[in-house]
Design a protein around this motif. Structure first.
Motif, PDB file in Angstrom:
ATOM      1  N   PHE A   1       0.849  -1.183   0.000  1.00 12.33           N
ATOM      2  CA  PHE A   1       0.000   0.000   0.000  1.00 12.33           C
ATOM      3  C   PHE A   1       0.881   1.227   0.000  1.00 12.33           C
ATOM      4  N   TYR A   2       0.330   2.347  -0.436  1.00 10.25           N
ATOM      5  CA  TYR A   2       1.000   3.631  -0.278  1.00 10.25           C
ATOM      6  C   TYR A   2       0.318   4.400   0.838  1.00 10.25           C
ATOM      7  N   LEU A   3       1.095   4.880   1.771  1.00  9.36           N
ATOM      8  CA  LEU A   3       0.550   5.517   2.957  1.00  9.36           C
ATOM      9  C   LEU A   3       0.810   7.016   2.907  1.00  9.36           C
ATOM     10  N   GLY A   4      -0.238   7.825   3.057  1.00 15.26           N
ATOM     11  CA  GLY A   4      -0.072   9.276   3.030  1.00 15.26           C
ATOM     12  C   GLY A   4       0.286   9.809   4.394  1.00 15.26           C
ATOM     13  N   LEU A   5       1.487   9.460   4.884  1.00 19.75           N
ATOM     14  CA  LEU A   5       1.919   9.838   6.222  1.00 19.75           C
ATOM     15  C   LEU A   5       3.176  10.684   6.135  1.00 19.75           C
ATOM     16  N   ALA A   6       3.256  11.709   6.961  1.00 16.44           N
ATOM     17  CA  ALA A   6       4.449  12.555   6.970  1.00 16.44           C
ATOM     18  C   ALA A   6       5.579  11.874   7.696  1.00 16.44           C
ATOM     19  N   ALA A   7       6.826  12.110   7.220  1.00 10.75           N
ATOM     20  CA  ALA A   7       7.993  11.486   7.839  1.00 10.75           C
ATOM     21  C   ALA A   7       8.136  11.906   9.297  1.00 10.75           C
ATOM     22  N   ALA A   8       7.630  13.072   9.648  1.00  9.99           N
ATOM     23  CA  ALA A   8       7.767  13.545  11.030  1.00  9.99           C
ATOM     24  C   ALA A   8       7.018  12.650  12.008  1.00  9.99           C
ATOM     25  N   ASN A   9       6.024  11.883  11.511  1.00 13.98           N
ATOM     26  CA  ASN A   9       5.262  10.998  12.368  1.00 13.98           C
ATOM     27  C   ASN A   9       5.882   9.614  12.504  1.00 13.98           C
ATOM     28  N   LEU A  10       6.955   9.357  11.767  1.00 17.55           N
ATOM     29  CA  LEU A  10       7.573   8.041  11.773  1.00 17.55           C
ATOM     30  C   LEU A  10       8.883   8.099  12.531  1.00 17.55           C
ATOM     31  N   GLU A  11       9.370   6.939  12.956  1.00 19.43           N
ATOM     32  CA  GLU A  11      10.659   6.890  13.614  1.00 19.43           C
ATOM     33  C   GLU A  11      11.733   7.198  12.586  1.00 19.43           C
ATOM     34  N   SER A  12      12.440   8.288  12.767  1.00 18.89           N
ATOM     35  CA  SER A  12      13.388   8.729  11.753  1.00 18.89           C
ATOM     36  C   SER A  12      14.592   9.376  12.417  1.00 18.89           C
ATOM     37  N   ALA A  13      15.591   9.662  11.596  1.00 15.10           N
ATOM     38  CA  ALA A  13      16.822  10.266  12.106  1.00 15.10           C
ATOM     39  C   ALA A  13      17.465  11.056  10.982  1.00 15.10           C
ATOM     40  N   ILE A  14      18.515  11.784  11.315  1.00 14.31           N
ATOM     41  CA  ILE A  14      19.277  12.572  10.351  1.00 14.31           C
ATOM     42  C   ILE A  14      20.589  11.854  10.073  1.00 14.31           C
ATOM     43  N   VAL A  15      20.937  11.746   8.790  1.00 13.42           N
ATOM     44  CA  VAL A  15      22.229  11.187   8.393  1.00 13.42           C
ATOM     45  C   VAL A  15      23.079  12.325   7.821  1.00 13.42           C
ATOM     46  N   SER A  16      24.213  12.582   8.448  1.00 16.47           N
ATOM     47  CA  SER A  16      25.143  13.605   7.974  1.00 16.47           C
ATOM     48  C   SER A  16      26.372  12.915   7.393  1.00 16.47           C
ATOM     49  N   VAL A  17      26.750  13.313   6.180  1.00 13.51           N
ATOM     50  CA  VAL A  17      27.852  12.669   5.475  1.00 13.51           C
ATOM     51  C   VAL A  17      28.911  13.706   5.141  1.00 13.51           C
ATOM     52  N   THR A  18      30.168  13.372   5.431  1.00 13.30           N
ATOM     53  CA  THR A  18      31.298  14.199   5.019  1.00 13.30           C
ATOM     54  C   THR A  18      32.174  13.378   4.089  1.00 13.30           C
ATOM     55  N   ALA A  19      32.449  13.900   2.888  1.00 13.82           N
ATOM     56  CA  ALA A  19      33.278  13.209   1.899  1.00 13.82           C
ATOM     57  C   ALA A  19      34.647  13.866   1.834  1.00 13.82           C
ATOM     58  N   THR A  20      35.681  13.059   2.052  1.00 13.63           N
ATOM     59  CA  THR A  20      37.051  13.565   2.021  1.00 13.63           C
ATOM     60  C   THR A  20      37.850  12.831   0.957  1.00 13.63           C
ATOM     61  N   ASN A  21      38.988  13.429   0.554  1.00  8.86           N
ATOM     62  CA  ASN A  21      39.882  12.765  -0.388  1.00  8.86           C
ATOM     63  C   ASN A  21      40.970  12.012   0.364  1.00  8.86           C
ATOM     64  N   SER A  22      41.917  11.451  -0.377  1.00  5.08           N
ATOM     65  CA  SER A  22      42.966  10.642   0.247  1.00  5.08           C
ATOM     66  C   SER A  22      43.880  11.450   1.159  1.00  5.08           C
ATOM     67  N   SER A  23      43.853  12.776   1.014  1.00  5.22           N
ATOM     68  CA  SER A  23      44.651  13.647   1.891  1.00  5.22           C
ATOM     69  C   SER A  23      43.866  14.087   3.118  1.00  5.22           C
TER      70      SER A  23
END
Length: 395
Positions: free
Chosen positions: A64-86
């Motif tokens: 089914f497709y549920l018309g629910l906002a993400a704020a109502n679900l168990e969620s979290a923030i993913v922060s990503v930092t991309a670095t080079n070989s140096s």
């Protein structure tokens, strides 16, 4: 306040897509699992598996497709930092992706975050679960890299998301361009997709796969002969063109492994994924590969030459084999043709002329041969060159 997803479903379901089957059932006691969406305004797909007897068999899944906002679900923030070989943060235009691992083992690409100011990203309101994270930057300088700093999805680390998370990915540098001074090996070929339609199970026509990542790894010097213990380094990386074609040249002598990147779909290790440049029985160090991607895996075949220039309606089966191999065709185009089977020690174990009166089928019996890999070669005697080469596997 975050609410448990199952409780929320029982209290306030809003269907954006109505199930059309005839089964009637209650959501009481059913397990749920959200498998898509990361933004506040998205619609989210959930799989509801029956745990009770009813009109439908036990264990059958409904979506089914549920018309629910993400704020109502168990969620979290993913922060990503991309670095080079140096260990410096990448400053080039960069994309980051999240791939959610589904219960089936396949992956859903949930979202892309672009940063034209460098390699720092935030994914907001991501459902709890298991993910792959991949960063893709300047293709002239970097190779797409997963969390865990691997350029291969099956060697990446899994991000288990249960709270706000900070991650760092060291992006792999693209291998240097090879030149004629490195060697004369050439690997080229095509990648095709052969998937079933997800809605009705219909099998789509096989089609060329454009813009798909693939490459070559080369065994390091001094590596052990046991394949499971070998160490391989990335030597060539790129993507297919609009016609699903790839090519890597100037390869030095050595042992190589070819790979195609389809997260969740493994390479078929019994197919032609490993080969030697300079190997006995293969002329000119040129390899033409045909990779086919299905839901079950990625199979690679060696095709040195164009079959239509030697046979019409050519088909070889079964491969792998327990002993006997059949080769069907409608007509032999090359008039003076020899077929050979060569073992991995370079020893010719079958050699015979091929004539147009062959009743449109050739038979090869490897029953008395040891298990392993063999080279099936068709030699054009008039032109004094190999016309076709295939890798055959005896189990």
């Amino acid at each position: 306040m975050r609410q448990n997803i199952r409780t929320l479903l029982l209290l306030s379901l809003v269907f954006a897509h109505v199930f059309t089957g005839q089964a009637q059932f209650s959501l009481q006691g059913y397990s749920t699992g959200v498998t898509g969406g990361i933004s506040e305004s998205a619609r989210y797909k959930t799989e509801i598996s029956t745990n009770e007897a009813g009109v439908r068999p036990r264990g059958e899944n409904y979506s089914f497709y549920l018309g629910l906002a993400a704020a109502n679900l168990e969620s979290a923030i993913v922060s990503v930092t991309a670095t080079n070989s140096s260990d410096a943060i990448i400053t080039e235009d960069t994309d980051a992706y999240l791939l959610r691992i589904r219960p089936s083992g396949n992956y859903d690409t949930l979202g892309r975050v672009n940063s034209n100011a460098g390699g720092e990203f935030d994914f907001a309101s991501v459902f709890h679960g298991n993910y792959l994270v991949v960063v893709d930057s300047d293709p002239q300088k970097y190779v797409p890299t997963y969390y865990g700093n691997s350029f291969l999805w099956n060697e990446a680390d899994i991000l288990v998301l249960a709270k706000d998370t900070l991650t760092e990915i060291t992006v792999n540098s693209k291998p240097r361009e090879l030149t004629s001074n490195d060697g004369d090996g050439l690997v080229r070929g095509t990648i095709e997709e052969d998937f079933k339609d997800s809605e009705d199970g219909r099998i789509d026509a096989r089609r060329r796969a454009a813009k798909k990542k693939c490459g070559l790894r080369k065994r390091r010097r001094g590596g052990r002969t046991d394949q499971d213990e070998d160490e391989y380094e990335l030597i060539a990386y790129g993507e297919t063109n609009s016609n699903g074609e790839f090519e890597y040249g100037f390869l030095p002598e050595g042992t190589y492994r070819f790979f195609v990147e389809y997260p969740g779909i493994p390479m078929n290790e019994s197919s032609f994924v490993q080969f030697d440049v300079g190997e006995a029985g293969v002329s000119d160090n040129e390899f033409v590969l045909a990779a086919v991607v299905t839901e079950d895996g990625i199979t690679v075949e060696l095709i040195l030459g164009i079959t239509d220039e030697v046979f019409t309606n050519f088909n070889i089966y079964p491969n792998p084999t327990l002993g006997k191999i059949s080769i069907d065709f409608s007509e032999i185009v090359v008039q003076d043709l020899t077929m050979e089977v060569i073992d991995m020690n370079g020893r010719t174990i079958v050699s015979r002329k091929v004539e147009n009166n062959e009743n449109k089928r050739l038979e090869i019996d490897l029953s008395s041969q040891p298990t392993g890999q063999y080279i099936l070669k068709f030699y054009d005697n008039a032109k004094s060159k190999t016309a076709l080469t295939f890798r055959v596997i005896k189990n």
